[in-house]
Design an enzyme around this catalytic site. Structure first.
Site, PDB file in Angstrom:
ATOM      1  N   SER A  70      36.454  45.955  32.183  1.00 23.87           N
ATOM      2  CA  SER A  70      36.644  45.125  33.368  1.00 23.87           C
ATOM      3  C   SER A  70      38.114  44.770  33.429  1.00 23.87           C
ATOM      4  O   SER A  70      38.742  44.548  32.391  1.00 23.87           O
ATOM      5  CB  SER A  70      35.827  43.835  33.290  1.00 23.87           C
ATOM      6  OG  SER A  70      34.458  44.108  33.457  1.00 23.87           O
ATOM      7  N   GLU A  77      50.408  41.647  47.264  1.00 22.37           N
ATOM      8  CA  GLU A  77      49.604  41.774  48.474  1.00 22.37           C
ATOM      9  C   GLU A  77      48.120  41.527  48.228  1.00 22.37           C
ATOM     10  O   GLU A  77      47.315  41.678  49.133  1.00 22.37           O
ATOM     11  CB  GLU A  77      49.785  43.177  49.074  1.00 22.37           C
ATOM     12  CG  GLU A  77      51.218  43.532  49.404  1.00 22.37           C
ATOM     13  CD  GLU A  77      52.052  44.027  48.219  1.00 22.37           C
ATOM     14  OE1 GLU A  77      53.258  44.239  48.410  1.00 22.37           O
ATOM     15  OE2 GLU A  77      51.504  44.198  47.111  1.00 22.37           O
ATOM     16  N   SER A  78      47.696  41.189  47.043  1.00 20.13           N
ATOM     17  CA  SER A  78      46.354  40.768  46.650  1.00 20.13           C
ATOM     18  C   SER A  78      45.952  41.362  45.303  1.00 20.13           C
ATOM     19  O   SER A  78      46.544  41.017  44.312  1.00 20.13           O
ATOM     20  CB  SER A  78      45.297  41.013  47.720  1.00 20.13           C
ATOM     21  OG  SER A  78      44.204  40.147  47.464  1.00 20.13           O
ATOM     22  N   HIS A  83      35.034  47.191  37.385  1.00 15.84           N
ATOM     23  CA  HIS A  83      34.019  46.992  36.353  1.00 15.84           C
ATOM     24  C   HIS A  83      33.371  48.359  36.164  1.00 15.84           C
ATOM     25  O   HIS A  83      32.988  49.001  37.144  1.00 15.84           O
ATOM     26  CB  HIS A  83      32.977  45.948  36.770  1.00 15.84           C
ATOM     27  CG  HIS A  83      33.605  44.636  37.133  1.00 15.84           C
ATOM     28  ND1 HIS A  83      34.045  43.741  36.185  1.00 15.84           N
ATOM     29  CD2 HIS A  83      33.911  44.108  38.334  1.00 15.84           C
ATOM     30  CE1 HIS A  83      34.578  42.695  36.804  1.00 15.84           C
ATOM     31  NE2 HIS A  83      34.513  42.902  38.107  1.00 15.84           N
ATOM     32  N   CYS A  98      47.048  43.267  51.675  1.00 15.27           N
ATOM     33  CA  CYS A  98      47.567  42.705  52.914  1.00 15.27           C
ATOM     34  C   CYS A  98      48.828  43.452  53.332  1.00 15.27           C
ATOM     35  O   CYS A  98      49.371  44.243  52.575  1.00 15.27           O
ATOM     36  CB  CYS A  98      47.914  41.225  52.709  1.00 15.27           C
ATOM     37  SG  CYS A  98      46.530  40.256  52.115  1.00 15.27           S
TER      38      CYS A  98
END
Length: 145
Positions: A70, A77-78, A83, A98
Site C-alpha cells: 500500500s 496537484e494531489s 493497494h 488538478c
C-alpha cells in the site's frame, strides 16, 4: 509560475463548469509483481511524471514476503495511491490530479507497465461548480452541515 500560488481548478470547455480536478479510480486485473515494492513505487512515480505532476513525497509499505503493498505518491496537484493483492494479481489505484496534469495519461502508463490484461475505471470531477452567468448560479445546490 509558482505552483503554490494557484488553486489549479480547471474549466470544462464544453460546459463552462469549474472543477478541482479529475479523480480516477482504477481496478487492474491480471497484473504481476504486485508484491514488488521497488517496481510499484517506480511505476507510480514515473506515471505521475508522465502526467506532468510535481512529486512532493512518497510513502509505500510492503506487508511482507508474497504479500501486497500500500502506498501513496503525494503530488503538488494531489496524489496517486495504490493497494495490491499479489495473490489475486489485482491492484486498486486512485489517481487524483488538478490543473494541467493528465491523470488519464498516468493511468495508461501504469496499465502498460503493470501489463494489465484488463482494467476498469471511473473518472470523477471533484469540486464541481456550475458556471455563474449574469450573477446567478445555475442548478447549484449547497448543503451546509
Amino acid at each position: 509560475m509558482n505552483i503554490y500560488n494557484t488553486d489549479h481548478f480547471s474549466t470544462c470547455p464544453e460546459t463552462g463548469e469549474d472543477y478541482a480536478g479529475k479523480h480516477i479510480l482504477v481496478d487492474f486485473w491480471d497484473v504481476k509483481r504486485m508484491g514488488d515494492l521497488g517496481f510499484i513505487q517506480k511505476t507510480l512515480k514515473q506515471g505521475a511524471l508522465e502526467a506532468g505532476a510535481v512529486i512532493l513525497h512518497e510513502y509505500y509499505h510492503p506487508f511482507g514476503e508474497g504479500m501486497g503493498v500500500s502506498g501513496v505518491t503525494v503530488l503538488a496537484e494531489s496524489h496517486i495511491s495504490i493497494h495490491t493483492w499479489p495473490e489475486r494479481d489485482f491492484a486498486s489505484v486512485d489517481i487524483f490530479m488538478c490543473g494541467a496534469c493528465d491523470p488519464e495519461r498516468a493511468m495508461r502508463y501504469i496499465a502498460e507497465k503493470f501489463g494489465a490484461k484488463k482494467y476498469d475505471f471511473s473518472i470523477n470531477k471533484r469540486g464541481r461548480h456550475q458556471p455563474v452567468v449574469r450573477g446567478r448560479d445555475h442548478n447549484t445546490r449547497t448543503v451546509e452541515a
